[in-house]
Design an enzyme around this catalytic site. Sequence first.
Site, PDB file in Angstrom:
ATOM      1  N   GLY A  39       0.724  -1.258  -0.091  1.00 13.33           N
ATOM      2  CA  GLY A  39       0.055   0.050  -0.019  1.00 13.33           C
ATOM      3  C   GLY A  39       0.672   1.299   0.173  1.00 13.33           C
ATOM      4  CE  LYS A 140      24.219  -5.309  15.188  1.00 15.44           C
ATOM      5  NZ  LYS A 140      24.011  -6.773  14.992  1.00 15.44           N
ATOM      6  NE  ARG A 214       5.697  24.603  39.744  1.00 16.30           N
ATOM      7  CZ  ARG A 214       5.260  25.048  40.710  1.00 16.30           C
ATOM      8  NH1 ARG A 214       5.837  26.276  41.069  1.00 16.30           N
ATOM      9  NH2 ARG A 214       4.575  24.486  41.576  1.00 16.30           N
ATOM     10  CG  HIS A 284       0.470  17.625  53.560  1.00 19.10           C
ATOM     11  ND1 HIS A 284       1.391  17.861  52.518  1.00 19.10           N
ATOM     12  CD2 HIS A 284       0.369  18.618  54.170  1.00 19.10           C
ATOM     13  CE1 HIS A 284       1.963  19.091  52.780  1.00 19.10           C
ATOM     14  NE2 HIS A 284       1.339  19.618  54.098  1.00 19.10           N
ATOM     15  N   GLY A 313      -5.101  25.801  50.965  1.00 24.86           N
ATOM     16  CA  GLY A 313      -4.064  25.524  50.223  1.00 24.86           C
ATOM     17  C   GLY A 313      -4.273  24.147  49.880  1.00 24.86           C
ATOM     18  CD  GLU A 336      -0.953  25.283  46.019  1.00 28.25           C
ATOM     19  OE1 GLU A 336      -0.762  25.305  44.885  1.00 28.25           O
ATOM     20  OE2 GLU A 336      -0.238  25.480  46.783  1.00 28.25           O
TER      21      GLU A 336
END
Length: 529
Positions: A39, A140, A214, A284, A313, A336
Amino acid sequence: MAGLKKITSALVSVYHKDKLDEIVKKLEALGIEIYSTGGTYSFIKGQGVKVQTVESLTGYPSILGGRVKTLHPKVFGGILARRDNDGDVTQLSEYEIPAFDLVVVDLYPFEETVASGASEQDIIEKIDIGGISLIRAAAKNFKDVLIVSSRGQYASLIELLDEKQGETSMEDRKAYAAQAFAESSNYDAAIFKYFNSEHTDKERISLNNGHVLRYGENPHQSATFFKFDNSISGGNLSNAKVLQGKALSYNNMLDADAAWKSASDAYHSVNHIEGKVAVSVIKHLNPCGLAVTESALQSLELAWAGDPISAFGSIICFTDAVTKEIAEWFGKKFVEIIIAPSFTDDALEVLSKKKNLRLLETPIKDEVTGEKLYRSVSGGMLVQDEDEGIEPGFQNVTKIKFDENKVNLAKFGIVACKHLKSNAIAVVTENSDGSFWLTGAGMGQPNRLDSLRHLTMPRFDMKDGISIKNSVLISDAFFPFRDSIEAANEYGVKYIVEPGGSIRDNEVIEACDEFGIAMVFTGRRHFKH
């Protein structure tokens, strides 16, 4: 530039043809001879570009329904021949084998075929043999051959041909070879995953297209996020659309995942009750707020009220759309990340004023995903199934029977407890309107008694009318001694859910009977480290 080589002959055999027209026209313009098959040959011919068939080179047609096309010494000899080896060069001449300087291959879409739900026979036919062999051979021999191993490299190949007018450097060829081996190993990992449906002593994980974060858990640690190519279908946090805000950090991603999973699981725990919305507030990795009510706003208010100090937060996940009313509720509150299946346009307008707030849009998690969990240890990796899909049983073990009207609340509480770090204790409460919320949590202590004695969110017997006597206390594992029951009794607890299984179960049951506490065993623990 060191190692600069001119491309004189190219072998092109691909599945996806998008942008291939640009490539072959550029090759022809540069005077590069092109060989192709099936193809791909027909496509190139249809572009009006001069091309030769591989069959004209090998003297053999494509056979076995296309399973064998390029597997021939005259093809692989032209790829693997070392141009600085006199013996190899002599044999190329002796057997009239053209030296290929460029190989362009795009493998059969195996993973896509599996994901489509195709039959096993169709899936097997999408296991590429010739293509993968061409990729490995060309990679290779990178000292002499440039290998383009996927359609994702078509654009960069066009740029390279334009920039260097048909020449390649050693650095180019080696970089493409590295990508080729990444492509082949990823392909083999996907095939292995398909065949390896049962637990074995072997595992293959393929990670590609890493996104550098970050920093890691701390600023001095580097970190990268990799998305699994075989990610679970449907709702998936790795597929979340980031609508606004600064880049996600390592800790952000962990907390976002915890929020998404806990909110989704809370929703599924009551999904037999129509019209419920769950909201999770994570800090957390632990839920400091979790609620299920009849509206997103009410769930948010209850989840936040569970521990408003820790909610500062935090990362918040909804199982329903975030509206303008919800967006305005946040006002000057600092969070956040907000995760939801969708955000209305006017909600986005309100939240856009918080430039650093991250908004993630993704469907909720499926109740059962079949996902694997991976965790590294020094020198190795642990693999386990996701903790999901287990319907708890409720075995009455005390003289006072567990109130059947609190079973749904207990199921919600088991989910809340499951998402807290062990040793985990959750206290959950049902309001008069049928809403459920997390009203006490103890987590992360080295012993269960301390988790129970140091519950956060002590909101019992306050002006809002919450009474622990009507709440349910859940433990993620059995109580090993009666001292935990004594501590629970000091709070005034009257309903306890735990897995059972301690050698001192009778001692614990006797303590419950002594204090008039109803307790059930579920037979399932939910440790979380």
